[in-house]
Write an enzyme that holds these catalytic residues in place. Structure first.
Site, PDB file in Angstrom:
ATOM      1  N   THR A 126       0.828  -1.208   0.000  1.00 47.89           N
ATOM      2  CA  THR A 126       0.000   0.000   0.000  1.00 47.89           C
ATOM      3  C   THR A 126       0.862   1.257   0.000  1.00 47.89           C
ATOM      4  O   THR A 126       1.980   1.251   0.546  1.00 47.89           O
ATOM      5  CB  THR A 126      -0.896  -0.007   1.264  1.00 47.89           C
ATOM      6  OG1 THR A 126      -1.412   1.312   1.474  1.00 47.89           O
ATOM      7  CG2 THR A 126      -0.130  -0.387   2.524  1.00 47.89           C
ATOM      8  N   ASP A 127       0.313   2.328  -0.561  1.00 51.01           N
ATOM      9  CA  ASP A 127       1.023   3.621  -0.517  1.00 51.01           C
ATOM     10  C   ASP A 127       1.122   4.160   0.915  1.00 51.01           C
ATOM     11  O   ASP A 127       1.911   5.058   1.184  1.00 51.01           O
ATOM     12  CB  ASP A 127       0.336   4.650  -1.433  1.00 51.01           C
ATOM     13  CG  ASP A 127      -1.107   4.974  -1.038  1.00 51.01           C
ATOM     14  OD1 ASP A 127      -1.666   4.302  -0.146  1.00 51.01           O
ATOM     15  OD2 ASP A 127      -1.682   5.902  -1.641  1.00 51.01           O
ATOM     16  N   GLU A 128       0.328   3.583   1.838  1.00 52.28           N
ATOM     17  CA  GLU A 128       0.321   4.118   3.204  1.00 52.28           C
ATOM     18  C   GLU A 128       1.657   3.907   3.914  1.00 52.28           C
ATOM     19  O   GLU A 128       1.932   4.538   4.927  1.00 52.28           O
ATOM     20  CB  GLU A 128      -0.839   3.519   4.012  1.00 52.28           C
ATOM     21  CG  GLU A 128      -2.168   3.840   3.362  1.00 52.28           C
ATOM     22  CD  GLU A 128      -3.396   3.585   4.221  1.00 52.28           C
ATOM     23  OE1 GLU A 128      -3.292   3.634   5.457  1.00 52.28           O
ATOM     24  OE2 GLU A 128      -4.465   3.343   3.635  1.00 52.28           O
ATOM     25  N   TYR A 151      -1.687  -0.214  11.158  1.00 50.45           N
ATOM     26  CA  TYR A 151      -1.873  -0.902   9.868  1.00 50.45           C
ATOM     27  C   TYR A 151      -0.693  -0.642   8.931  1.00 50.45           C
ATOM     28  O   TYR A 151      -0.054  -1.575   8.434  1.00 50.45           O
ATOM     29  CB  TYR A 151      -3.182  -0.448   9.199  1.00 50.45           C
ATOM     30  CG  TYR A 151      -3.242  -0.808   7.720  1.00 50.45           C
ATOM     31  CD1 TYR A 151      -3.300  -2.137   7.312  1.00 50.45           C
ATOM     32  CD2 TYR A 151      -3.210   0.181   6.728  1.00 50.45           C
ATOM     33  CE1 TYR A 151      -3.326  -2.473   5.951  1.00 50.45           C
ATOM     34  CE2 TYR A 151      -3.245  -0.148   5.375  1.00 50.45           C
ATOM     35  CZ  TYR A 151      -3.297  -1.473   4.989  1.00 50.45           C
ATOM     36  OH  TYR A 151      -3.318  -1.811   3.655  1.00 50.45           O
ATOM     37  N   LYS A 155       2.300  -3.162   7.372  1.00 51.63           N
ATOM     38  CA  LYS A 155       2.528  -3.401   5.942  1.00 51.63           C
ATOM     39  C   LYS A 155       3.980  -3.030   5.571  1.00 51.63           C
ATOM     40  O   LYS A 155       4.597  -3.698   4.742  1.00 51.63           O
ATOM     41  CB  LYS A 155       1.543  -2.588   5.095  1.00 51.63           C
ATOM     42  CG  LYS A 155       0.092  -3.025   5.207  1.00 51.63           C
ATOM     43  CD  LYS A 155      -0.183  -4.420   4.678  1.00 51.63           C
ATOM     44  CE  LYS A 155      -0.079  -4.530   3.177  1.00 51.63           C
ATOM     45  NZ  LYS A 155      -0.480  -5.887   2.685  1.00 51.63           N
TER      46      LYS A 155
HETATM   47  P1  NAD Z   1      -9.821  -7.264   2.887  1.00 52.29           P
HETATM   48  O1  NAD Z   1      -9.768  -6.927   4.339  1.00 52.29           O
HETATM   49  O2  NAD Z   1     -11.074  -7.023   2.128  1.00 52.29           O
HETATM   50  O3  NAD Z   1      -9.448  -8.813   2.681  1.00 52.29           O
HETATM   51  C1  NAD Z   1      -8.404  -9.439   3.378  1.00 52.29           C
HETATM   52  C2  NAD Z   1      -8.579 -10.945   3.210  1.00 52.29           C
HETATM   53  O4  NAD Z   1      -7.471 -11.595   3.884  1.00 52.29           O
HETATM   54  C3  NAD Z   1      -9.864 -11.497   3.846  1.00 52.29           C
HETATM   55  O5  NAD Z   1     -10.487 -12.398   2.950  1.00 52.29           O
HETATM   56  C4  NAD Z   1      -9.379 -12.223   5.092  1.00 52.29           C
HETATM   57  O6  NAD Z   1     -10.199 -13.320   5.461  1.00 52.29           O
HETATM   58  C5  NAD Z   1      -7.988 -12.671   4.655  1.00 52.29           C
HETATM   59  N1  NAD Z   1      -7.078 -12.904   5.800  1.00 52.29           N
HETATM   60  C6  NAD Z   1      -6.858 -12.065   6.860  1.00 52.29           C
HETATM   61  N2  NAD Z   1      -5.959 -12.623   7.696  1.00 52.29           N
HETATM   62  C7  NAD Z   1      -5.583 -13.805   7.137  1.00 52.29           C
HETATM   63  C8  NAD Z   1      -4.663 -14.814   7.524  1.00 52.29           C
HETATM   64  N3  NAD Z   1      -3.959 -14.721   8.667  1.00 52.29           N
HETATM   65  N4  NAD Z   1      -4.509 -15.889   6.715  1.00 52.29           N
HETATM   66  C9  NAD Z   1      -5.240 -16.014   5.568  1.00 52.29           C
HETATM   67  N5  NAD Z   1      -6.132 -15.090   5.173  1.00 52.29           N
HETATM   68  C10 NAD Z   1      -6.297 -13.992   5.941  1.00 52.29           C
HETATM   69  O7  NAD Z   1      -8.597  -6.478   2.236  1.00 52.29           O
HETATM   70  P2  NAD Z   1      -8.452  -5.848   0.777  1.00 52.29           P
HETATM   71  O8  NAD Z   1      -8.959  -4.468   0.796  1.00 52.29           O
HETATM   72  O9  NAD Z   1      -8.948  -6.817  -0.220  1.00 52.29           O
HETATM   73  O10 NAD Z   1      -6.856  -5.751   0.677  1.00 52.29           O
HETATM   74  C11 NAD Z   1      -6.092  -6.828   0.138  1.00 52.29           C
HETATM   75  C12 NAD Z   1      -4.620  -6.466   0.196  1.00 52.29           C
HETATM   76  O11 NAD Z   1      -4.383  -5.262  -0.540  1.00 52.29           O
HETATM   77  C13 NAD Z   1      -4.119  -6.193   1.616  1.00 52.29           C
HETATM   78  O12 NAD Z   1      -2.824  -6.744   1.718  1.00 52.29           O
HETATM   79  C14 NAD Z   1      -4.070  -4.679   1.707  1.00 52.29           C
HETATM   80  O13 NAD Z   1      -3.068  -4.246   2.606  1.00 52.29           O
HETATM   81  C15 NAD Z   1      -3.715  -4.313   0.275  1.00 52.29           C
HETATM   82  N6  NAD Z   1      -4.175  -2.983  -0.177  1.00 52.29           N
HETATM   83  C16 NAD Z   1      -5.479  -2.605   0.002  1.00 52.29           C
HETATM   84  C17 NAD Z   1      -5.895  -1.363  -0.479  1.00 52.29           C
HETATM   85  C18 NAD Z   1      -7.343  -0.928  -0.347  1.00 52.29           C
HETATM   86  O14 NAD Z   1      -7.672   0.200  -0.716  1.00 52.29           O
HETATM   87  N7  NAD Z   1      -8.247  -1.760   0.117  1.00 52.29           N
HETATM   88  C19 NAD Z   1      -4.990  -0.517  -1.113  1.00 52.29           C
HETATM   89  C20 NAD Z   1      -3.654  -0.943  -1.279  1.00 52.29           C
HETATM   90  C21 NAD Z   1      -3.265  -2.183  -0.810  1.00 52.29           C
HETATM   91  P1  TYD Z   2     -10.585   4.358   4.640  1.00 45.87           P
HETATM   92  O1  TYD Z   2     -11.555   3.890   3.605  1.00 45.87           O
HETATM   93  O2  TYD Z   2     -10.686   3.813   6.027  1.00 45.87           O
HETATM   94  O3  TYD Z   2      -9.135   4.092   4.020  1.00 45.87           O
HETATM   95  P2  TYD Z   2      -7.670   4.592   4.545  1.00 45.87           P
HETATM   96  O4  TYD Z   2      -7.762   5.037   5.931  1.00 45.87           O
HETATM   97  O5  TYD Z   2      -6.865   3.333   4.400  1.00 45.87           O
HETATM   98  O6  TYD Z   2      -7.251   5.663   3.585  1.00 45.87           O
HETATM   99  O7  TYD Z   2     -10.678   5.926   4.755  1.00 45.87           O
HETATM  100  C1  TYD Z   2     -10.511   6.771   3.622  1.00 45.87           C
HETATM  101  C2  TYD Z   2     -10.597   8.199   4.109  1.00 45.87           C
HETATM  102  O8  TYD Z   2     -11.921   8.455   4.592  1.00 45.87           O
HETATM  103  C3  TYD Z   2      -9.672   8.503   5.283  1.00 45.87           C
HETATM  104  O9  TYD Z   2      -9.185   9.839   5.157  1.00 45.87           O
HETATM  105  C4  TYD Z   2     -10.572   8.413   6.498  1.00 45.87           C
HETATM  106  C5  TYD Z   2     -11.906   8.876   5.956  1.00 45.87           C
HETATM  107  N1  TYD Z   2     -13.102   8.302   6.609  1.00 45.87           N
HETATM  108  C6  TYD Z   2     -14.109   9.148   7.113  1.00 45.87           C
HETATM  109  O10 TYD Z   2     -14.009  10.391   7.052  1.00 45.87           O
HETATM  110  N2  TYD Z   2     -15.202   8.577   7.687  1.00 45.87           N
HETATM  111  C7  TYD Z   2     -15.355   7.217   7.796  1.00 45.87           C
HETATM  112  O11 TYD Z   2     -16.380   6.748   8.353  1.00 45.87           O
HETATM  113  C8  TYD Z   2     -14.330   6.373   7.259  1.00 45.87           C
HETATM  114  C9  TYD Z   2     -14.443   4.867   7.355  1.00 45.87           C
HETATM  115  C10 TYD Z   2     -13.225   6.962   6.669  1.00 45.87           C
END
Ligand code: NAD
Ligand code: TYD
Length: 337
Positions: A126-128, A151, A155
């Site tokens: 992630t970019d975070e 978080y 990562k």
């Molecule tokens: P999500 O929370 O929707 O899904 C995570 C999945 O991992 C779930 O199905 C969960 O059951 C599984 N899981 C959790 N712990 C586990 C373990 N110990 N063993 C096996 N499975 C396990 O997450 P997402 O949004 O689909 O993100 C997927 C990946 O992409 C993550 O690594 C996240 O850090 C990365 N990512 C997410 C975003 C975003 O915007 N959502 C952006 C950049 C990177």
């Molecule tokens: P989020 O979807 O939790 O992703 P991330 O924190 O990984 O960027 O949040 C996106 C943005 O929205 C973040 O600046 C926090 C804000 N946010 C709210 O203002 N209200 C909410 O209820 C949530 C879940 C997020």
């Protein structure tokens, strides 16, 4: 044939990835290893469950014995690690499981991958990990890591472990660092699905702080095409930033969702800010564009409408979620603000 262990494939991005790959490619055999935490949902994979190139295994990436068994049984030669605890707010409520899965789990998966000489280990990051930007500038792959939340620090730990396995053992690893995703099947704790669902119920939309925090949004299919390219052509030991250059403030997004749904802005409620809230993320994705030929295809203004339509058309998917344990979590979280 690529025999790919996909971890976390029942979550938002992983399930979109598996559905996309099995629709478009017949040279992938996928073993989906997922623990099915609150965020994992086999409903997401209905369209592939009978596909002969797909197997689901319920389990934890930290379970080395299970990993060794799966690598041997399915002759795994590629790994994509989506599995993670993924929500910043939850990591603030309790961080242990984040370090357990995201750091130790990734390290165990790296060890198993090394032992079985995989052709590629792709870490989905992630970019975070770069921390927060001021009003200007972009994250590049050489921006120093400076994660601010439990978080993002977990990562970053996983990224460091991944790169160390390349440096020390020559394991062929690649890392993608993507910006905020949106699209179908996203668990309704993240900003966009939460706001859509609350608005559909005429519930308040909680905006943290002044609503001026900026995220760089990408449609999940664009992210997954980058993962596919990085798996196949990414350099060993290389990191690729993935982003669609679509910066938006949170308040802009929420107002747009209300407009698409024809709901009143009176639903917006400013609430106490998230502790340590990163102000701005923005990605320079020129490396993956120039070296791997990736480019985003979805514009935010179109894909957000598709996303809202998907949640409107798939009520049974999210009604099941919000009526269960999730609601208890959400009410607790919301009351604290
Ligand atoms: P999500 O929370 O929707 O899904 C995570 C999945 O991992 C779930 O199905 C969960 O059951 C599984 N899981 C959790 N712990 C586990 C373990 N110990 N063993 C096996 N499975 C396990 O997450 P997402 O949004 O689909 O993100 C997927 C990946 O992409 C993550 O690594 C996240 O850090 C990365 N990512 C997410 C975003 C975003 O915007 N959502 C952006 C950049 C990177
Ligand atoms: P989020 O979807 O939790 O992703 P991330 O924190 O990984 O960027 O949040 C996106 C943005 O929205 C973040 O600046 C926090 C804000 N946010 C709210 O203002 N209200 C909410 O209820 C949530 C879940 C997020």
């Amino acid at each position: 044939m690529k025999k790919v262990l996909v971890t976390g494939g029942a979550g938002f991005i992983g399930s979109n990835f598996i559905n996309h790959i099995l629709k478009t490619r017949d040279d992938y055999f996928i073993v989906n290893l997922d623990k099915l935490t609150y965020a994992g949902n086999l409903e997401n994979l209905k369209e592939v469950e009978d596909n002969p190139n797909y197997v689901f295994v319920k389990g934890d990436i930290i379970n080395r014995e299970l990993l060794d068994y799966l690598f041997d049984k399915y002759e795994i030669n590629h790994v994509i690690n989506f599995a993670a605890e993924s929500h910043v707010d939850r990591s603030i409520l309790g961080s242990e499981v984040f370090y357990r899965t995201n750091v130790v789990g990734t390290a165990v998966l790296l060890e198993a991958s090394r032992n079985h000489n995989v052709d590629k280990f792709l870490q989905v990051s992630t970019d975070e990990v770069y921390g927060s930007l001021g009003a200007t500038g972009l994250f590049t792959e050489t921006t120093p890591l400076s994660p601010n939340s439990p978080y993002s620090s977990s990562k970053a730990g996983a990224d460091m472990a991944t790169l160390s396995f390349n440096h020390t053992y020559g394991l062929p690893v690649t890392i993608t660092r993507c910006s905020n995703n949106y699209g179908p099947l996203q668990f309704p704790e993240k900003l966009i699905p939460l706001m859509i669902i609350n608005a559909l119920h005429n519930k308040k939309l909680p905006i943290y702080g002044d609503g001026m925090n900026v995220r760089d949004w990408i449609y999940v299919i664009d992210h997954n095409r980058a993962v596919e390219l990085a798996l196949e052509n990414g350099g060993d030991g290389e990191v690729y930033n993935v982003g669609a250059s679509q910066e938006m403030t949170n308040i802009e997004i929420v107002k747009l969702i209300l407009q698409i749904l024809g709901k009143s802005e009176d639903l917006i409620e400013y609430v106490k800010d998230r502790p340590g809230h990163d102000r701005r993320y923005a990605i320079d994705s020129s490396k993956i564009q120039n070296e791997l030929g990736w480019k985003p295809e979805f514009r935010f203004e179109d894909a957000i409408v598709k996303t809202v339509e998907w949640y409107k058309g798939n009520r049974s998917w999210w009604e099941g979620i919000i009526s269960g344990d999730y609601l208890k979590y959400y009410e607790k979280q919301y009351k604290k603000r």
